[in-house]
Design a protein around this motif. Structure first.
Motif, PDB file in Angstrom:
ATOM      1  N   ALA A 282      27.380  77.844 -36.492  1.00 13.69           N
ATOM      2  CA  ALA A 282      28.582  78.610 -36.830  1.00 13.69           C
ATOM      3  C   ALA A 282      28.186  78.963 -38.217  1.00 13.69           C
ATOM      4  O   ALA A 282      28.951  80.021 -38.645  1.00 13.69           O
ATOM      5  N   ALA A 283      27.486  78.294 -39.137  1.00  9.29           N
ATOM      6  CA  ALA A 283      27.334  78.599 -40.545  1.00  9.29           C
ATOM      7  C   ALA A 283      26.612  79.818 -40.709  1.00  9.29           C
ATOM      8  O   ALA A 283      26.216  80.400 -41.848  1.00  9.29           O
ATOM      9  N   ARG A 305      32.549  73.545 -25.555  1.00  9.39           N
ATOM     10  CA  ARG A 305      31.749  74.215 -26.355  1.00  9.39           C
ATOM     11  C   ARG A 305      32.194  75.473 -27.123  1.00  9.39           C
ATOM     12  O   ARG A 305      32.065  75.759 -28.433  1.00  9.39           O
ATOM     13  N   LEU A 306      32.861  76.224 -26.250  1.00  9.93           N
ATOM     14  CA  LEU A 306      33.453  77.655 -26.659  1.00  9.93           C
ATOM     15  C   LEU A 306      34.724  77.196 -27.904  1.00  9.93           C
ATOM     16  O   LEU A 306      34.536  77.694 -28.863  1.00  9.93           O
ATOM     17  N   HIS A 307      35.597  76.435 -27.494  1.00 17.23           N
ATOM     18  CA  HIS A 307      36.796  76.102 -28.037  1.00 17.23           C
ATOM     19  C   HIS A 307      36.370  75.471 -29.714  1.00 17.23           C
ATOM     20  O   HIS A 307      36.798  75.661 -30.915  1.00 17.23           O
ATOM     21  N   PHE A 308      35.356  74.612 -29.400  1.00 11.93           N
ATOM     22  CA  PHE A 308      34.880  73.918 -30.623  1.00 11.93           C
ATOM     23  C   PHE A 308      34.088  74.635 -31.598  1.00 11.93           C
ATOM     24  O   PHE A 308      34.354  74.702 -32.768  1.00 11.93           O
ATOM     25  N   GLY A 309      33.529  75.632 -31.012  1.00 14.65           N
ATOM     26  CA  GLY A 309      32.730  76.724 -31.963  1.00 14.65           C
ATOM     27  C   GLY A 309      33.865  77.500 -32.749  1.00 14.65           C
ATOM     28  O   GLY A 309      33.802  77.872 -33.865  1.00 14.65           O
ATOM     29  N   ILE A 312      35.521  75.587 -35.720  1.00 12.93           N
ATOM     30  CA  ILE A 312      34.774  75.733 -36.695  1.00 12.93           C
ATOM     31  C   ILE A 312      34.650  77.007 -37.494  1.00 12.93           C
ATOM     32  O   ILE A 312      34.827  77.178 -38.654  1.00 12.93           O
ATOM     33  N   ASN A 313      34.595  77.992 -36.550  1.00 12.25           N
ATOM     34  CA  ASN A 313      34.499  79.594 -37.163  1.00 12.25           C
ATOM     35  C   ASN A 313      35.797  79.692 -37.645  1.00 12.25           C
ATOM     36  O   ASN A 313      36.134  80.404 -39.061  1.00 12.25           O
ATOM     37  N   VAL A 344      36.314  70.849 -43.459  1.00 14.01           N
ATOM     38  CA  VAL A 344      36.163  72.201 -44.422  1.00 14.01           C
ATOM     39  C   VAL A 344      36.889  72.248 -45.422  1.00 14.01           C
ATOM     40  O   VAL A 344      37.997  72.221 -45.590  1.00 14.01           O
ATOM     41  N   ARG A 345      36.053  72.262 -46.658  1.00 11.12           N
ATOM     42  CA  ARG A 345      36.927  72.274 -47.907  1.00 11.12           C
ATOM     43  C   ARG A 345      36.423  73.644 -48.819  1.00 11.12           C
ATOM     44  O   ARG A 345      35.341  73.841 -48.889  1.00 11.12           O
ATOM     45  N   ASP A 346      37.398  73.987 -49.657  1.00 12.66           N
ATOM     46  CA  ASP A 346      37.342  75.175 -50.252  1.00 12.66           C
ATOM     47  C   ASP A 346      38.175  75.042 -51.550  1.00 12.66           C
ATOM     48  O   ASP A 346      38.891  73.832 -51.802  1.00 12.66           O
TER      49      ASP A 346
END
Length: 414
Positions: A282-283, A305-309, A312-313, A344-346
């Motif tokens: 995904a990165a 797999r689809l929903h987990f991807g 992340i996206n 996921v940190r910003d």
């Protein structure tokens, strides 16, 4: 209808409702006080008549003020002579019925030889029944050598019965106010949903037009015969078309999946996945705009797999959207007990405490109005929450304005 006018209508309606309720409560309270005074006056007059009849019956002189009210529901009556219970019962019933005091009452006769109240009896003007009543806690006085006490234990119920019309009218007012409040809430809710739907359609139109316009431009370039002699340029435009089509497909899938999630039909095809593999994949499109710190010792999780991807996206995309021109986004994993934690940190604009729960609502945007500085549908985080909920995971948010945000997903490991 403008928002300002709606706010004024809501304010005036709320003030009107409060005014009606206060007025109703005021008059009910005033009426109750009046009923209490009327009851005490009738009880006072009836007991004076009883005292006068007892003095005549016993052949003694009557006191000037034989009735002494000790409390709201308790009276002492001076008799100047020993009182016979049967005679007292008869006089009390006759006098109370005469003055329309149709209620229960307790009677206690003071015995000066033992200095205590005796003959405790619960009587009623509704019937001829007699029930023994305790007199140990009755108040006594040293003013009279002979007297009896009267207590009205059902006085509040008696007065409430007289106010039944007022009470029912108050209930009807409350019901009417409740229906009005609910109708007002529905109207405001429908207007809010209408505005949200309009914003969503505007945002969706813009978001879909962007990849379509890019694809159209790339297609026009690829139609040029001269592009065939420039393989590098040809490959670049083919890659642009492919990326924009994938972007368009993700956007459409997200909208469709969100609609399914709203109907509780978010189908999951669970399998044991390597979370690190999906995160790295995904990165890739974001290249040097994010950093990875994958520290979890066992990255295998049970997920779709689809929903987990997509999860992340969406989290990465959200972090980049709400970051300054030079974003600092870090995607990391670490162990916490028997769970893998995805972070996921910003270091972006952050989210105010009052808005942190709302960001997971469908269509909610931190920016207000029809024009947003940040593009998007406003359903990304809502979709993330639906994915977490469907997998029975846990989702947390840590954020401070002007400091940044961190989304944490807690996932059970194999």
């Amino acid at each position: 209808m403008s928002r300002r006018l709606i706010r004024w209508l809501v304010l005036l309606s709320a003030l009107s409702i409060v005014g009606v309720l206060i007025t109703q409560m005021y008059w009910v309270n005033r009426t109750l006080d009046l009923r209490k005074r009327q009851f005490n006056q009738r009880a006072h007059v009836a007991l004076q008549e009883v005292a006068e009849r007892l003095t005549q019956f016993n052949g003694v002189m009557q006191s000037v003020n034989p009735v002494d009210q000790q409390s709201q529901d308790y009276f002492l009556v001076n008799t100047n002579a020993t009182t016979q219970p049967e005679v007292l019962e008869q006089f009390l019933r006759e006098s109370f019925q005469k003055h329309n005091l149709i209620t229960d009452f307790e009677v206690g006769i003071y015995d000066c030889t033992t200095d205590r109240m005796r003959y405790g009896m619960l009587l009623s003007t509704r019937n001829d029944e007699k029930v023994p009543a305790a007199t140990a806690d009755w108040v006594k006085t040293d003013k009279y050598p002979y007297y009896f006490g009267i207590r009205f234990p059902e006085q509040e119920n008696y007065l409430a019965g007289d106010l039944s019309g007022w009470i029912w009218s108050s209930i009807l007012v409350l019901i009417a106010v409740s229906f009005f409040s609910y109708a007002l809430f529905v109207i405001l809710r429908q207007k809010q949903l209408s505005e949200v739907q309009r914003d969503f359609i505007n945002n969706m139109t813009h978001e879909l037009q962007t990849p379509i316009s890019t694809i159209r431009i790339a297609a026009d370039v690829l139609k040029n015969p001269k592009i065939a002699s420039q393989p590098e340029r040809h490959s670049r435009y083919v890659r642009i078309v492919d990326e924009e089509i994938m972007r368009l497909q993700r956007q459409v899938e997200m909208v469709l999946n969100m609609a399914k999630a709203e109907r509780n039909k978010l189908a999951l095809e669970l399998e044991w996945l390597d979370a690190h593999e999906l995160i790295v994949k995904a990165a890739l499109p974001y290249e040097d705009r994010i950093t990875l710190d994958l520290q979890a010792t066992s990255p295998y999780v049970s997920a779709d797999r689809l929903h987990f991807g997509n999860l992340i996206n969406n989290l990465i995309d959200n972090a980049l959207k709400y970051s300054p021109k030079n974003p600092e986004v870090c995607v990391s994993t670490f162990d916490e007990g028997n769970k893998l934690v995805l972070s996921v940190r910003d270091k972006g604009i952050g989210i105010a405490p009052g808005q942190q729960k709302k960001v997971f609502e469908k269509f909610y945007r931190v920016s207000e109005g029809n024009v947003h500085n940040v593009k998007g549908f406003g359903i990304g985080l809502s979709y993330v929450r639906q994915i977490v909920k469907a997998h029975r995971w846990k989702l947390n948010l840590k954020s401070e304005p002007d400091v940044g945000s961190e989304f944490l997903v807690f996932i059970p490991k194999k």
